[in-house]
Structures are given as C-alpha cells and as structure tokens.
Design a protein around this motif. Structure first.
Motif, PDB file in Angstrom:
ATOM      1  N   CYS A 412       9.413   5.149  -5.775  1.00 52.74           N
ATOM      2  CA  CYS A 412       8.010   5.179  -6.187  1.00 52.74           C
ATOM      3  C   CYS A 412       7.806   6.346  -7.157  1.00 52.74           C
ATOM      4  N   HIS A 414       5.162   7.810  -7.914  1.00 56.18           N
ATOM      5  CA  HIS A 414       4.034   8.668  -7.517  1.00 56.18           C
ATOM      6  C   HIS A 414       4.416   9.719  -6.473  1.00 56.18           C
ATOM      7  N   CYS A 415       5.430   9.428  -5.653  1.00 58.92           N
ATOM      8  CA  CYS A 415       5.688  10.363  -4.551  1.00 58.92           C
ATOM      9  C   CYS A 415       7.140  10.828  -4.434  1.00 58.92           C
ATOM     10  N   GLU A 417      10.482  12.831  -4.681  1.00 52.93           N
ATOM     11  CA  GLU A 417      10.695  14.272  -4.839  1.00 52.93           C
ATOM     12  C   GLU A 417      12.122  14.570  -5.279  1.00 52.93           C
ATOM     13  N   ARG A 437      16.596  12.175  -6.974  1.00 54.49           N
ATOM     14  CA  ARG A 437      15.341  12.231  -6.214  1.00 54.49           C
ATOM     15  C   ARG A 437      15.491  11.453  -4.907  1.00 54.49           C
ATOM     16  N   VAL A 440       9.820   9.475  -0.397  1.00 54.62           N
ATOM     17  CA  VAL A 440       8.883  10.206   0.467  1.00 54.62           C
ATOM     18  C   VAL A 440       7.945   9.220   1.156  1.00 54.62           C
ATOM     19  N   CYS A 442       3.971   7.019   0.178  1.00 53.48           N
ATOM     20  CA  CYS A 442       2.553   7.284  -0.055  1.00 53.48           C
ATOM     21  C   CYS A 442       1.796   5.961   0.035  1.00 53.48           C
ATOM     22  N   LYS A 444       0.690   4.161  -2.224  1.00 53.72           N
ATOM     23  CA  LYS A 444       0.951   3.235  -3.327  1.00 53.72           C
ATOM     24  C   LYS A 444       2.315   2.559  -3.240  1.00 53.72           C
ATOM     25  N   CYS A 445       3.079   2.830  -2.178  1.00 51.48           N
ATOM     26  CA  CYS A 445       4.441   2.292  -2.129  1.00 51.48           C
ATOM     27  C   CYS A 445       4.794   1.818  -0.725  1.00 51.48           C
ATOM     28  N   GLY A 448       8.312   4.845   0.300  1.00 49.93           N
ATOM     29  CA  GLY A 448       8.871   5.620  -0.808  1.00 49.93           C
ATOM     30  C   GLY A 448       9.461   4.790  -1.929  1.00 49.93           C
TER      31      GLY A 448
END
Length: 515
Positions: A412, A414-415, A417, A437, A440, A442, A444-445, A448
């Motif tokens: 994703c 957006h999240c 890391e 990465r 994580v 969020c 929207k996913c 992750g």
C-alpha cells in the motif's frame, strides 16, 4: 454524438434553463438514502439520480425538464426538483455505483413500503444484481453477497457451513478474508438460489457439481462459475467472479518488464512452434494468454481455443470447453481443432502425455500453439514434457520459448514503511536495502497491501539450450547455461520489486520461498 458534443449541448441547455452543469458526479455526492423509493429501473430509464450536495437533494440528469416528465419526483424527494445537467452515460454509471453501495443488514428487502413512482420504464434485465439486491429475502441476500464481492474486487466467494454457522470468505489479492456469516436458517435457501442461477440440480446434495451463471451489474456483465462440494455439515460453494473487463487486458497492462514483453510478443507472432506459460493456479496464466490472443490478427488468422472451462468469451475467436464426462478431453478436442484449419491454437492446459504429444506434433506442422504447463519455472517446462513421455528431440524442435509468472501483493503506498533490517530470502541478500519496505496496514488497504503485481521470467530457446534439451540434460545444467547467456529469472524480477519498494520481502518469501 461524441462526449464533447454531449457536453456542449448540456452547456447550451444549462444557459437556457439556468441549471448547473457537471461532466462527472463526485463520489461524495452519492447517497443511497436519497434514492429511497426509486427503483433502479426507473432511475436508469430517466436517466436521473438524486444526490446530496451540502445537505440539499439535487437530481443529476441530462434532461432539464425532468420535473415536468416526472411530477411525482417532488413528492418522493419531499421538495423541489433541482436538476444538475450531467451526460446520460455518467448518470447511469453513477446509478450503478450508488446502488452497489446499498446494503441491507438483515434479510429484509430495501425500500419495502416506500412510495412508488409512476411510469417506471421496465427493462428486461432479469439477472441485474442492482435490481435484485432490493428483492427479499433470499434473492436479495444472494445479490448483495455478489455485489459486495464485486465491489471489493474479490476473485472468489466461499460459503462454508461450519456447524451452526455459515462462514463467508472473499479471496482478495490471492488471500482469503473472512466476511459476515450467513444465518444458518437461510443456508439451504441461499444454496438453492445460487444453484438455480448456475443451472445445477438443487435436489442433488451428495455429489459435487459445477455450473455457470451470467449476471449484470448495470451495464457490466459478469460471469460466475459455481462449484458445489458436499461436506459433513452441508454443501460448500465457491463462486468465481469473472468480470468481462478482464479480457481487455493488453500485454502493456500486465506489468511485464520491457525486455520480457518484447520477447514474448516476438514469440506469439512466430508462424509455428509452442510457447508455454507456467505458474501455479491463480498466477494469472489465463489472463496472459488472453492478452496474447488479442495481439493476433483474427481477421487473417484462424484462432481456436480448447479450455477447461471457457472463462471469458473473446470476439473473433472460436472457443471450446472440454467435457471429460462425454469424452471431450483436451486430446480429443485438439484432434478436432486440427481439422478446422487453424493457424493459432490455445490449449488451456497440457496435463498428460497424449495431449503433450499432439501439441508438440501440431506445432511442427505449421501451427502456433500456446499452452499452460504445470512447472516450477520456465526452464523446467521443456524438461517436464520429457517426464510426461515426449521425446526430448521433439520438445527441442517444437518449443520456441517458455514464460513463468507469479503474482505478488503490492504494498500500500499510503502506509508502507522503510524496512532496512528486513529478513531477506537468500537470492535477495545482495540487493540495496535503501528502498526495501514492509507492510503496515491502514484504512485504505488490506493488511498493508492493495492490488498485485506480476513477476515474470522468459526463456527463449537458442541452439545451445536446444542441444541440452535433446541430450535430456538436468534442470540445473540448463539453468546454468541460460544464466551464462544473460537469462534473468523470477528472483531477478523479485529483487527489482523489493528493492524499489513495490512489494515486501515477506510477500516474496510467501510467493517464491527461500530460493
């Protein structure tokens, strides 16, 4: 009339009648409550769609005189009819999106007892999920289940009886995800409804069955492949959702690296030979082959397929589904196809020695054959045929190339890391960690991840490799020879995806193992 002409006409009408005009209907305008009491058939017939804008109810329509055509609207909407002029195609698309959002938490139908609007225009869409989702109770329950799966992008819907409950799970991006449970009392009725849709025998509960249904979601057609499987607690059902838009994939949209795409395109335009596509179930092999078929000139070339089953119907191509219970196997179907003067043949799967022999010999008599094969990678494909009993020299002469592929979940954006300390599988140990990465999660996913990307490797046979296949060399020896000639494999594709942060090391480990 072109879209630009439509907008010009709407702007002229807006100036004349003093209306607002919009080219698109924003998602935040859509409000299922604003359509209460208005059947979907009536809305499409207008077309018109009540929306909520800053607390006001407006009506999106291409007709500025909509209030004169339907004076009952002011009663249903409990206020004046204020039109916003929008192209008809956009209004109908927004109607579909709006009704797809509607959910009835109980088994009751929606809109029951609400005032009806006169002069509703009837349309013959007996399998339209948007209309059936308002029916009660069982048809509406099934339709809402399918709508929810389609809206979330599920490839499969599982209904699993577990004692006193029926678990519903969606397969999203290749992973099963639990959803709401069905009331145990509705199980038999829901199963019967689905089996009727798919043309299955509702009285037969002891044997597995397979069937197909075709439903509509507005102007979009969706094929549903249904499989029933008897278990101790009842019947398990799996519904595979096959949206027709999937057939519009081109090779460019599959995400192949430029070198792989260029090489694969050259292979499918050769006049004869076999091109193999390998990978596990659910790795996108069928989508790749359908994209390949759409590259071909079906006007000047006779293209025929043998599939199990035919998942998507392609224009200009003759497609046949195998029926083993009546003797129509891949081998039998392939013999029949060869009497139809084909130029290109797609064989859904080469799974036995008889089919493999016919495929290889057909490719050596002036036909291009595309087929899938169960093998771990592209290098194993040709050697797998030798294991089936096909003579190695025939395999070497017939095969033009092989492509292996996998699907990995995409991180994703957006999240995700940075994960410079990621535990990398062995073949990825030397990649630069600056772009690595991890998932994580969020709002929207999905845990992750959202969507998937393809990992591809393409092996094109040269004289050295053909010689090794003729000698029935080992997989390791063939791989070493290919690597010396600059062959990039699936791990090279995985290294690029992880180093650029497209997917995670954990996902690659799930897809490819430890290497």
């Amino acid at each position: 009339m072109s879209p630009s002409d439509d907008m010009e006409e709407l702007r002229r009408l807006a100036d004349r009648y003093g209306c607002r005009v919009e080219e698109r209907i924003p998602e935040d305008w859509l409000d299922a409550d604003a359509t209460a009491g208005l059947p979907v058939d009536f809305l499409r017939g207008g077309p018109l769609l009540p929306v909520r804008v800053e607390g006001r109810i407006l009506v999106c329509t291409p007709d500025p005189g909509i209030d004169a055509r339907y004076p009952e609207l002011s009663v249903v909407l409990k206020g004046d009819v204020d039109p916003v002029l929008v192209p008809a195609s956009e209004v109908r698309a927004a109607i579909d999106r709006c009704f797809a959002r509607k959910r009835a938490p109980s088994g009751e139908g929606e809109g029951e007892g609400a005032p009806e609007v006169a002069r509703m225009e009837a349309r013959d869409e007996r399998e339209d999920l948007l209309r059936q989702s308002e029916e009660a109770p069982v048809a509406g329950r099934v339709s809402r289940l399918l709508l929810e799966g389609l809206e979330e992008g599920a490839s499969d819907i599982h209904l699993e009886p577990l004692g006193k409950r029926v678990q519903v799970r969606f397969r999203l991006d290749g992973v099963l995800s639990p959803r709401s449970e069905l009331p145990r009392g509705l199980e038999d009725a829901v199963v019967s409804r689905i089996k009727i849709m798919a043309g299955l025998d509702i009285a037969e509960r002891r044997l597995p069955q397979d069937g197909n249904a075709r439903v509509r979601v507005g102007d979009r057609e969706v094929d549903v492949r249904v499989s029933s499987f008897p278990v101790v607690d009842g019947e398990r059902l799996v519904l595979r959702l096959l949206g027709r838009e999937s057939t519009r994939f081109s090779l460019e949209k599959l995400g192949m690296p430029p070198g792989v795409m260029e090489g694969f395109r050259e292979l499918i335009h050769t006049p004869y030979g076999v091109v193999w596509v390998t990978g596990p179930t659910g790795s996108g092999k069928t989508t790749t082959l359908y994209a390949a078929l759409q590259e071909l000139d079906t006007v000047r070339r006779n293209v025929l397929t043998i599939e199990d089953p035919v998942e998507y119907q392609l224009p200009g191509i003759g497609q046949m589904g195998v029926l083993p219970r009546i003797g129509l196997t891949f081998a039998a179907g392939l013999r029949a196809v060869l009497r139809q003067d084909p130029d290109v043949i797609l064989v859904g799967e080469t799974r036995d020695e008889e089919t493999a022999e016919i495929v290889v010999r057909a490719s050596m008599t002036g036909h291009l054959v595309l087929s899938t094969l169960h093998a771990n990678d592209s290098i194993s494909a040709s050697l797998r045929l030798a294991d089936m009993g096909v003579e190695p020299f025939l395999v070497a002469e017939a095969t033009r190339g092989a492509m292996a592929q996998r699907l990995a979940r995409r991180l994703c954006p957006h999240c995700a890391e940075a994960d410079p300390e990621a535990d990398l599988p062995g073949p990825l140990s030397k990649i630069a960690r600056s772009g690595v990465r991890r998932a994580v999660g969020c709002a929207k996913c999905r845990e992750g991840y959202y969507g998937r990307l393809g990992l591809f490797e393409l092996l094109r046979l040269d004289d050295d490799l053909r010689g090794m296949i003729r000698r029935n060399a080992s997989v390791e020896a063939v791989r070493e020879c290919a690597r010396r000639n600059g062959f990039p494999d699936l791990w090279d594709a995985a290294a690029e995806a992880v180093s650029k942060g497209w997917t995670s090391a954990a996902e690659i480990r799930t897809v490819l193992g430890e290497g």
